[in-house]
Write an enzyme that holds these catalytic residues in place. Structure first.
Site, PDB file in Angstrom:
ATOM      1  N   ASP A 246       0.822  -1.212   0.000  1.00  0.00           N
ATOM      2  CA  ASP A 246       0.000   0.000   0.000  1.00  0.00           C
ATOM      3  C   ASP A 246       0.859   1.266   0.000  1.00  0.00           C
ATOM      4  OD1 ASP A 246       0.941  -0.609   2.519  1.00  0.00           O
ATOM      5  OD2 ASP A 246      -0.929  -0.202   3.581  1.00  0.00           O
TER       6      ASP A 246
ATOM      7  N   ASP B 159       7.254   3.892   3.299  1.00  0.00           N
ATOM      8  CA  ASP B 159       7.586   5.059   4.120  1.00  0.00           C
ATOM      9  C   ASP B 159       9.103   5.028   4.351  1.00  0.00           C
ATOM     10  OD1 ASP B 159       7.030   7.248   5.843  1.00  0.00           O
ATOM     11  OD2 ASP B 159       6.791   5.942   7.555  1.00  0.00           O
ATOM     12  N   THR B 160       9.565   4.481   5.481  1.00  0.00           N
ATOM     13  CA  THR B 160      11.017   4.359   5.692  1.00  0.00           C
ATOM     14  C   THR B 160      11.631   3.310   4.764  1.00  0.00           C
ATOM     15  OG1 THR B 160      10.770   2.635   7.378  1.00  0.00           O
ATOM     16  CG2 THR B 160      10.777   4.937   8.138  1.00  0.00           C
TER      17      THR B 160
ATOM     18  N   THR C  38       9.964  -2.068   6.237  1.00  0.00           N
ATOM     19  CA  THR C  38       9.071  -3.234   6.096  1.00  0.00           C
ATOM     20  C   THR C  38       9.299  -3.938   4.762  1.00  0.00           C
ATOM     21  OG1 THR C  38       7.420  -2.038   7.374  1.00  0.00           O
ATOM     22  CG2 THR C  38       6.660  -3.983   6.182  1.00  0.00           C
TER      23      THR C  38
HETATM   24  P1  5GP Z   1       7.821   1.555   6.403  1.00  0.00           P
HETATM   25  O1  5GP Z   1       8.228   2.711   7.272  1.00  0.00           O
HETATM   26  O2  5GP Z   1       8.412   0.267   6.912  1.00  0.00           O
HETATM   27  O3  5GP Z   1       8.147   1.808   4.944  1.00  0.00           O
HETATM   28  O4  5GP Z   1       6.262   1.441   6.488  1.00  0.00           O
HETATM   29  C1  5GP Z   1       5.693   0.644   7.467  1.00  0.00           C
HETATM   30  C2  5GP Z   1       4.214   0.681   7.436  1.00  0.00           C
HETATM   31  O5  5GP Z   1       3.806   1.868   8.085  1.00  0.00           O
HETATM   32  C3  5GP Z   1       3.489   0.700   6.109  1.00  0.00           C
HETATM   33  O6  5GP Z   1       3.345  -0.560   5.494  1.00  0.00           O
HETATM   34  C4  5GP Z   1       2.143   1.228   6.551  1.00  0.00           C
HETATM   35  O7  5GP Z   1       1.373   0.174   7.085  1.00  0.00           O
HETATM   36  C5  5GP Z   1       2.539   2.193   7.663  1.00  0.00           C
HETATM   37  N1  5GP Z   1       2.516   3.569   7.170  1.00  0.00           N
HETATM   38  C6  5GP Z   1       3.532   4.329   6.737  1.00  0.00           C
HETATM   39  N2  5GP Z   1       3.109   5.542   6.384  1.00  0.00           N
HETATM   40  C7  5GP Z   1       1.757   5.534   6.589  1.00  0.00           C
HETATM   41  C8  5GP Z   1       0.725   6.515   6.400  1.00  0.00           C
HETATM   42  O8  5GP Z   1       0.910   7.632   5.935  1.00  0.00           O
HETATM   43  N3  5GP Z   1      -0.536   6.124   6.744  1.00  0.00           N
HETATM   44  C9  5GP Z   1      -0.821   4.882   7.249  1.00  0.00           C
HETATM   45  N4  5GP Z   1      -2.081   4.628   7.544  1.00  0.00           N
HETATM   46  N5  5GP Z   1       0.128   3.945   7.431  1.00  0.00           N
HETATM   47  C10 5GP Z   1       1.402   4.283   7.097  1.00  0.00           C
END
Ligand code: 5GP
Length: 173
Positions: free
Chosen positions: A96, A99-100, A103
């Site tokens: 979906d 972000d960082t 994941t």
């Molecule tokens: P990562 O930081 O590992 O890339 O993202 C981890 C998870 O944080 C994403 O898969 C998502 O579930 C959640 N996440 C990151 N940014 C957002 C955001 O703007 N809104 C929501 N609802 N979840 C987010």
């Protein structure tokens, strides 16, 4: 808590999903596509996307959650993994939002250890400026600024996933 007006409307979302599905259909014409949805957040995007892809595919899912242990490191937990053998499959991970990148990087490395025939990544949203770990993204819907968004599968506290549009979420102060 406030969920504001649509940041991405239903029409904008559907048009972008169709564009992504068209690109994937073109690229995977002669392949053995296994579309792997990353739950929970991707469940709405994933179901729209696979229904617009016009080549044969198989489905599978990973249920993962990440939580930040400190400001700089996150930990990823996989609660359910794929069931398919991927050695003869062209795997497409469907996410979906990135972000960082922590994941998706973890899930990508875990999938690479299973030695799929090929591996690509499709994400609907990309928050580039937040990236801590570089992950190669092959199909990106929208690059968005550093805002917390909900709807279209994305949650706050496991709520708002059923909003048909995407909205910026702000806490009332
Ligand atoms: P990562 O930081 O590992 O890339 O993202 C981890 C998870 O944080 C994403 O898969 C998502 O579930 C959640 N996440 C990151 N940014 C957002 C955001 O703007 N809104 C929501 N609802 N979840 C987010």
């Amino acid at each position: 808590m406030i969920v504001g007006r649509p940041f991405l409307t239903v029409d904008q979302i559907q048009k972008k999903v169709r564009d992504l599905a068209d690109s994937i259909s073109t690229d995977y014409g002669n392949k053995n596509l296994l579309a792997v949805g990353i739950l929970k957040g991707a469940f709405v995007f994933y179901s729209d996307l696979v229904r617009m892809i016009r080549v044969p595919l198989m489905v599978d899912f990973i249920l993962a959650s990440s939580y930040v242990k400190s400001n700089t490191s996150g930990e990823v937990k996989v609660m359910h993994d794929i069931t398919a053998d991927v050695t003869d499959k062209d795997v497409l991970l469907v996410e979906d939002i990135v972000d960082t990148g922590i994941t998706l990087n973890y899930i990508r490395e875990r999938m690479l250890m299973k030695e799929p025939r090929s591996l690509r990544i499709c994400t609907f949203l990309d928050k580039k400026e937040r990236r801590e770990v570089e992950v190669p993204l092959d199909y990106v819907g929208y690059s968005i600024p550093n805002e917390f968004v909900v709807g279209y599968g994305l949650d706050y506290d496991n709520k708002f996933r059923n909003l048909p549009y995407i909205s910026v979420f702000k806490k009332r102060t």
